[in-house]
Design a protein around this motif. Structure first.
Motif, PDB file in Angstrom:
ATOM      1  N   LYS A  35       0.827  -1.206   0.000  1.00 60.51           N
ATOM      2  CA  LYS A  35       0.000   0.000   0.000  1.00 60.51           C
ATOM      3  C   LYS A  35       0.864   1.261   0.000  1.00 60.51           C
ATOM      4  N   LEU A  36       2.011   1.197   0.651  1.00 60.90           N
ATOM      5  CA  LEU A  36       2.951   2.320   0.610  1.00 60.90           C
ATOM      6  C   LEU A  36       3.406   2.555  -0.828  1.00 60.90           C
ATOM      7  N   ILE A  37       3.754   1.491  -1.522  1.00 61.22           N
ATOM      8  CA  ILE A  37       4.172   1.619  -2.918  1.00 61.22           C
ATOM      9  C   ILE A  37       3.029   2.173  -3.761  1.00 61.22           C
ATOM     10  N   GLU A  38       1.822   1.683  -3.511  1.00 61.35           N
ATOM     11  CA  GLU A  38       0.663   2.186  -4.246  1.00 61.35           C
ATOM     12  C   GLU A  38       0.471   3.685  -4.006  1.00 61.35           C
ATOM     13  N   GLN A  61      11.925  -7.534  -5.527  1.00 60.22           N
ATOM     14  CA  GLN A  61      12.357  -8.185  -4.289  1.00 60.22           C
ATOM     15  C   GLN A  61      11.199  -8.285  -3.297  1.00 60.22           C
ATOM     16  N   ILE A  62      10.405  -7.240  -3.227  1.00 62.31           N
ATOM     17  CA  ILE A  62       9.279  -7.223  -2.290  1.00 62.31           C
ATOM     18  C   ILE A  62       8.234  -8.279  -2.653  1.00 62.31           C
ATOM     19  N   ILE A  63       7.934  -8.437  -3.928  1.00 58.81           N
ATOM     20  CA  ILE A  63       6.859  -9.349  -4.318  1.00 58.81           C
ATOM     21  C   ILE A  63       7.324 -10.789  -4.494  1.00 58.81           C
ATOM     22  N   ASP A  64       8.628 -10.999  -4.490  1.00 61.12           N
ATOM     23  CA  ASP A  64       9.176 -12.339  -4.704  1.00 61.12           C
ATOM     24  C   ASP A  64       8.641 -13.322  -3.667  1.00 61.12           C
ATOM     25  N   GLY A  65       8.053 -14.377  -4.123  1.00 65.97           N
ATOM     26  CA  GLY A  65       7.587 -15.444  -3.242  1.00 65.97           C
ATOM     27  C   GLY A  65       6.248 -15.211  -2.573  1.00 65.97           C
ATOM     28  N   GLU A  66       5.594 -14.094  -2.894  1.00 65.14           N
ATOM     29  CA  GLU A  66       4.300 -13.806  -2.253  1.00 65.14           C
ATOM     30  C   GLU A  66       3.277 -14.865  -2.661  1.00 65.14           C
ATOM     31  N   ARG A  67       2.524 -15.359  -1.673  1.00 62.55           N
ATOM     32  CA  ARG A  67       1.520 -16.395  -1.933  1.00 62.55           C
ATOM     33  C   ARG A  67       0.135 -16.037  -1.420  1.00 62.55           C
ATOM     34  N   ASP A  68       0.057 -15.052  -0.565  1.00 62.50           N
ATOM     35  CA  ASP A  68      -1.239 -14.707  -0.001  1.00 62.50           C
ATOM     36  C   ASP A  68      -2.131 -14.094  -1.082  1.00 62.50           C
ATOM     37  N   PRO A  69      -3.342 -14.649  -1.271  1.00 62.49           N
ATOM     38  CA  PRO A  69      -4.227 -14.159  -2.334  1.00 62.49           C
ATOM     39  C   PRO A  69      -4.569 -12.672  -2.214  1.00 62.49           C
ATOM     40  N   ARG A  70      -4.718 -12.166  -0.992  1.00 62.12           N
ATOM     41  CA  ARG A  70      -5.049 -10.746  -0.814  1.00 62.12           C
ATOM     42  C   ARG A  70      -3.911  -9.870  -1.308  1.00 62.12           C
ATOM     43  N   ILE A  75      -0.748  -6.885  -5.850  1.00 60.58           N
ATOM     44  CA  ILE A  75       0.419  -6.982  -6.742  1.00 60.58           C
ATOM     45  C   ILE A  75      -0.019  -6.971  -8.207  1.00 60.58           C
ATOM     46  N   PHE A  76      -1.065  -7.728  -8.541  1.00 62.64           N
ATOM     47  CA  PHE A  76      -1.529  -7.773  -9.928  1.00 62.64           C
ATOM     48  C   PHE A  76      -1.999  -6.396 -10.403  1.00 62.64           C
ATOM     49  N   GLY A  77      -2.517  -5.600  -9.495  1.00 67.41           N
ATOM     50  CA  GLY A  77      -2.925  -4.247  -9.860  1.00 67.41           C
ATOM     51  C   GLY A  77      -1.750  -3.293  -9.981  1.00 67.41           C
ATOM     52  N   LEU A  78      -0.733  -3.491  -9.160  1.00 69.26           N
ATOM     53  CA  LEU A  78       0.419  -2.589  -9.153  1.00 69.26           C
ATOM     54  C   LEU A  78       1.437  -2.861 -10.250  1.00 69.26           C
ATOM     55  N   THR A  79       1.646  -4.096 -10.579  1.00 70.55           N
ATOM     56  CA  THR A  79       2.758  -4.475 -11.459  1.00 70.55           C
ATOM     57  C   THR A  79       2.735  -3.758 -12.805  1.00 70.55           C
ATOM     58  N   PRO A  80       1.614  -3.676 -13.506  1.00 69.67           N
ATOM     59  CA  PRO A  80       1.646  -2.938 -14.782  1.00 69.67           C
ATOM     60  C   PRO A  80       2.072  -1.473 -14.606  1.00 69.67           C
ATOM     61  N   ARG A  81       1.633  -0.862 -13.514  1.00 66.46           N
ATOM     62  CA  ARG A  81       1.990   0.535 -13.251  1.00 66.46           C
ATOM     63  C   ARG A  81       3.478   0.667 -12.935  1.00 66.46           C
ATOM     64  N   VAL A  82       4.016  -0.275 -12.191  1.00 70.98           N
ATOM     65  CA  VAL A  82       5.440  -0.250 -11.858  1.00 70.98           C
ATOM     66  C   VAL A  82       6.274  -0.410 -13.128  1.00 70.98           C
ATOM     67  N   LEU A  83       5.860  -1.307 -13.981  1.00 74.53           N
ATOM     68  CA  LEU A  83       6.635  -1.569 -15.194  1.00 74.53           C
ATOM     69  C   LEU A  83       6.563  -0.427 -16.206  1.00 74.53           C
ATOM     70  N   ARG A  84       5.499   0.370 -16.151  1.00 74.03           N
ATOM     71  CA  ARG A  84       5.409   1.537 -17.024  1.00 74.03           C
ATOM     72  C   ARG A  84       6.401   2.560 -16.582  1.00 74.03           C
TER      73      ARG A  84
END
Length: 84
Positions: A35-38, A61-70, A75-84
């Motif tokens: 949420k801080l990154i968001e 590094q932060i998202i590596d290995g994340e398994r919790d669905p919440r 992450i799925f919402g943030l990743t496209p924005r981060v990569l842009r």
């Protein structure tokens, strides 16, 4: 409240990336980091751009290995924005 400068935000995020081992936090702690990154992406979009590859590397590094669905939903919402 006081206004944060881009430099303040850059120091915050680089500190999180280098000093916090996010994978060791509980689910809620990991969610708060996401949420801080968001918030940074929403309020200070120029900071991730200035950090370029360092921001992307830290984010990965932060998202590596994340398994919790919440957290994965965030992450799925943030990743496209981060990569842009």
């Amino acid at each position: 409240r006081w206004p944060l400068t881009n430099r303040d935000v850059e120091l915050i995020i680089t500190s999180v990336f280098s000093e916090v081992y996010v994978q060791s936090l509980d689910q809620e702690g990991r969610l708060q980091v996401l949420k801080l990154i968001e918030s940074i992406l929403n309020r200070f979009p120029e900071v991730p751009s200035q950090l370029k590859h360092d921001f992307v590397y830290g984010y990965l590094q932060i998202i590596d290995g994340e398994r919790d669905p919440r957290n994965l939903m965030v992450i799925f919402g943030l990743t496209p924005r981060v990569l842009r």
